[in-house]
Scaffold this active site. Structure first.
Site, PDB file in Angstrom:
ATOM      1  N   ILE A  43      26.848   8.444 -34.774  1.00  0.00           N
ATOM      2  CA  ILE A  43      26.574   7.104 -35.287  1.00  0.00           C
ATOM      3  C   ILE A  43      25.330   6.532 -34.611  1.00  0.00           C
ATOM      4  O   ILE A  43      25.289   6.398 -33.387  1.00  0.00           O
ATOM      5  CB  ILE A  43      27.794   6.175 -35.058  1.00  0.00           C
ATOM      6  CG1 ILE A  43      29.044   6.758 -35.734  1.00  0.00           C
ATOM      7  CG2 ILE A  43      27.482   4.767 -35.575  1.00  0.00           C
ATOM      8  CD1 ILE A  43      28.891   7.069 -37.213  1.00  0.00           C
ATOM      9  N   GLY A  76      18.515   3.675 -49.443  1.00  0.00           N
ATOM     10  CA  GLY A  76      18.477   4.405 -48.182  1.00  0.00           C
ATOM     11  C   GLY A  76      17.635   5.659 -48.298  1.00  0.00           C
ATOM     12  O   GLY A  76      16.872   5.999 -47.390  1.00  0.00           O
ATOM     13  N   GLU A 115      20.962  11.009 -44.286  1.00  0.00           N
ATOM     14  CA  GLU A 115      20.912  10.299 -45.576  1.00  0.00           C
ATOM     15  C   GLU A 115      21.158  11.269 -46.731  1.00  0.00           C
ATOM     16  O   GLU A 115      20.584  11.162 -47.802  1.00  0.00           O
ATOM     17  CB  GLU A 115      19.560   9.587 -45.730  1.00  0.00           C
ATOM     18  CG  GLU A 115      19.595   8.316 -46.570  1.00  0.00           C
ATOM     19  CD  GLU A 115      20.371   7.180 -45.904  1.00  0.00           C
ATOM     20  OE1 GLU A 115      20.507   7.178 -44.664  1.00  0.00           O
ATOM     21  OE2 GLU A 115      20.866   6.317 -46.646  1.00  0.00           O
TER      22      GLU A 115
END
Lengths: 380, 253
Positions: free
Chosen positions: A153, A238, A359
């Site tokens: 993360i 994104g 992504e």
């Protein structure tokens, strides 16, 4: 030529800041794996976070193309810093679209980086395939109880607030996940150690554990059980962001390689006089330009409300592959020096690799492109 | 207090300029243009005076081709309240000489009635360093050139000037003209929301012909040439060799 006056102005402003502040700092940030709070604070003041947040919510209210331009310029200075901008952009887009007025009150702090955020999706058993997540939020009184764990993360070691995707209905598959706004300083939140990465090393990445974390009634973002769809709805943007970031890495490599080829001498002449080097430079330039145009095309489709999924995947996939291949060429132009820590191109090559992975991997992007082709036909 | 800040659109300082093949000047085709850096310093100083509550309005003015509007938008984003473009023509390579610019600015001053004009000491394209001085002369105002510090104090401006051998501080009665040196301040970066807000600020356009200013040139460019290529340096082995070269070859000691 595709940019209007305002977008040009934004590009110039960002570029001036990048040249003066970000690019000179990149080498040390990479070496020290340091979170550059002081740069983020200044970027917050300049409005470089939350670029699409509308004016009435305190942002500049720019379109996706402007966002892409900013991402490329920031990344030309240092990809880790651009990725922070991309992260804040996604979180603020989610807050703008799905947040309650109460939740939107955190926007100014998110955009000034006073409140550092983390977007918590990935788990050991759920990477590209998000449907495998095991983190659960179970209704308890007027709130929820959160249990589970997240890995890789971005910002996990430093973040104040997590936007956590959790399962809220075990039977409902993709229609059984929700996004919760979680105070990461709360009881029951555990932070794993910082990962030591190949590139983009100023980005702080780590694991988060949740055991019996109590969430209040305002923790739910948007609709219950619609978390997966909310996440998907910002995915196109994104991908454009990461594609632009990859273009910025390639552009920095090209600039470094052109400068070096014009000064380095071998066999009594500048290496830029050798055709072998010229071809490397020409291939870098043409692929960077092609990737940039794919980014612009995808961003413009989003801004015009057109179906942008295929374009966004094409831009992300092409730009990521381009960045890896063409920063490798930049290293080649530098020869032995390009393999040495401290030379910009060595870092760029390492920074580029992740753009093929995060992504949505470039394999997934190709699956999406093919799926769209087969579903909607080959005509563009 | 109202402050007028003239800003010029010039070749960006990062551009490697090329002389036109016929030697008539610098090639301005397809070249990135930006605000003259000394004018950015002038504008920054005006904005700081407004932040201190001394200035109440900042008007940016540019004279030139229609594209100078971009430069004025930058000025508005940096903090000017409104902008005036005096359109002098469409040809980017047609540069007005300092006296003409000063005369045009004097006309603008006559309508705007600012108490202070802060201008860059020179533009980085022609490096004339004359407009501010000429404007002060035409207006009959005091002038403080090469300012490295400006303080406003009860109807006057205390201007610290960078002169040969040190600093000189002079007191000017307002209204006055101040021209900025490099060390006056460090201009801030433009914030992104300010760019959006600048689009809504007023930008007035005037035609040069309507001002009734004599802009006939008094100067002729005879030729423009590239600077000589720098020669590579030499490595020397000892201090003695250095001293001998300084004495016998360079003739400096």
């Amino acid at each position: 030529m595709f940019l209007n006056e305002t977008q040009e102005e934004v590009r110039n402003t960002t570029r001036n800041f990048v040249n003066a502040v970000i690019r000179p700092a990149a080498e040390a940030l990479d070496r020290e794996e340091r979170f550059p709070s002081e740069i983020y604070e200044e970027m917050g003041k300049l409005g470089l976070f939350g670029i699409a947040v509308p004016e009435d919510l305190g942002g500049p209210g720019f379109d996706t193309l402007t966002y892409a331009v900013v991402m490329e310029e920031l990344s030309r200075g240092y990809a880790s810093i651009a990725d922070q901008c991309g992260l804040v952009e996604l979180i603020s887009t989610l807050l703008v679209r799905h947040g309650t007025p109460e939740q939107q009150k955190m926007l100014p702090d998110v955009m000034s980086m006073k409140r550092k955020v983390a977007y918590c999706i990935t788990e050991p058993e759920a990477g590209t395939d998000v449907s495998g997540i095991r983190t659960t939020a179970v209704k308890d009184g007027d709130g929820w109880v959160l249990n589970g764990g997240k890995i890789w993360i971005h910002n996990a070691p430093v973040a104040d607030t997590g936007f956590v995707l959790a399962r809220t209905d075990k039977e409902a598959g993709n229609r059984g996940m929700s996004i919760f706004i979680v105070d990461l300083h709360a009881k029951g939140v555990e932070r794993g150690p910082k990962e030591h990465k190949m590139g983009q090393r100023a980005s702080q990445v780590g694991a988060l554990g949740f055991s019996e974390v109590r969430l209040g009634p305002n923790a739910l973002l948007g609709e219950m059980n619609r978390g997966f769809h909310m996440m998907m709805s910002v995915l196109d943007k994104g991908r454009v962001g990461i594609a632009a970031l990859a273009v910025g890495i390639g552009q920095a490599g090209l600039e470094a390689a052109v400068d070096y080829a014009g000064t380095r001498k071998q066999f009594g002449k500048q290496i830029s006089e050798f055709q072998g080097v010229q071809w490397l430079l020409a291939d870098m330039a043409k692929d960077i330009e092609a990737a940039r145009l794919l980014v612009y095309s995808a961003a413009m489709k989003i801004d015009r409300g057109l179906d942008a999924t295929r374009s966004c995947s094409m831009a992300k996939c092409f730009a990521g592959d381009m960045a890896v291949a063409r920063t490798a060429d930049a290293v080649q132009v530098f020869g032995g020096s390009g393999y040495i820590r401290g030379f910009e191109v060595e870092r760029l090559y390492r920074d580029a690799k992740i753009t093929q992975i995060y992504e949505g991997t470039n394999q997934i992007q190709r699956m999406i492109i093919a799926r769209e082709l087969l579903r909607k036909g080959a005509t563009s | 207090m109202k402050i007028l800040v003239p800003v010029k659109r010039v070749v960006d300082y990062n551009v490697r300029v090329r002389v036109r093949p016929d030697g008539s000047g610098v090639d301005l085709n397809h070249v990135k243009m930006s605000m003259n850096p000394f004018d950015e310093i002038a504008l920054e100083e005006a904005v700081r005076l407004r932040e201190k509550g001394i200035a109440t309005e900042i008007v940016a003015v540019s004279i030139g081709v229609p594209q100078a509007k971009d430069t004025l938008r930058t000025a508005l984003a940096m903090g000017a309240d409104r902008a005036i473009l005096v359109k002098s023509g469409d040809d980017v390579s047609q540069d007005l000489e300092p006296l003409s610019v000063a005369r045009i600015l004097a006309k603008v001053v006559a309508t705007e009635k600012p108490e202070l004009v802060i201008a860059g000491k020179q533009a980085i394209d022609n490096d004339m360093n004359a407009t501010g001085q000429m404007l002060a002369a035409l207006l009959g105002w005091g002038q403080g050139t090469f300012a490295s510090a400006v303080r406003i104090d009860e109807g006057s401006a205390l201007v610290t000037r960078e002169i040969d051998g040190g600093l000189q501080t002079i007191r000017l009665k307002l209204p006055a003209v101040v021209t900025t040196d490099l060390r006056l301040n460090e201009p801030r970066y433009v914030a992104l929301p300010a760019i959006m807000k600048a689009k809504k600020k007023p930008l007035e356009e005037l035609a040069l012909a309507d001002l009734g200013v004599d802009t006939r040139p008094h100067l002729t460019v005879v030729s423009a040439t590239e600077p000589r290529q720098r020669q590579a340096g030499v490595k020397i082995q000892s201090v003695d060799e250095l001293l001998s070269k300084l004495k016998n070859e360079a003739g400096v000691i």
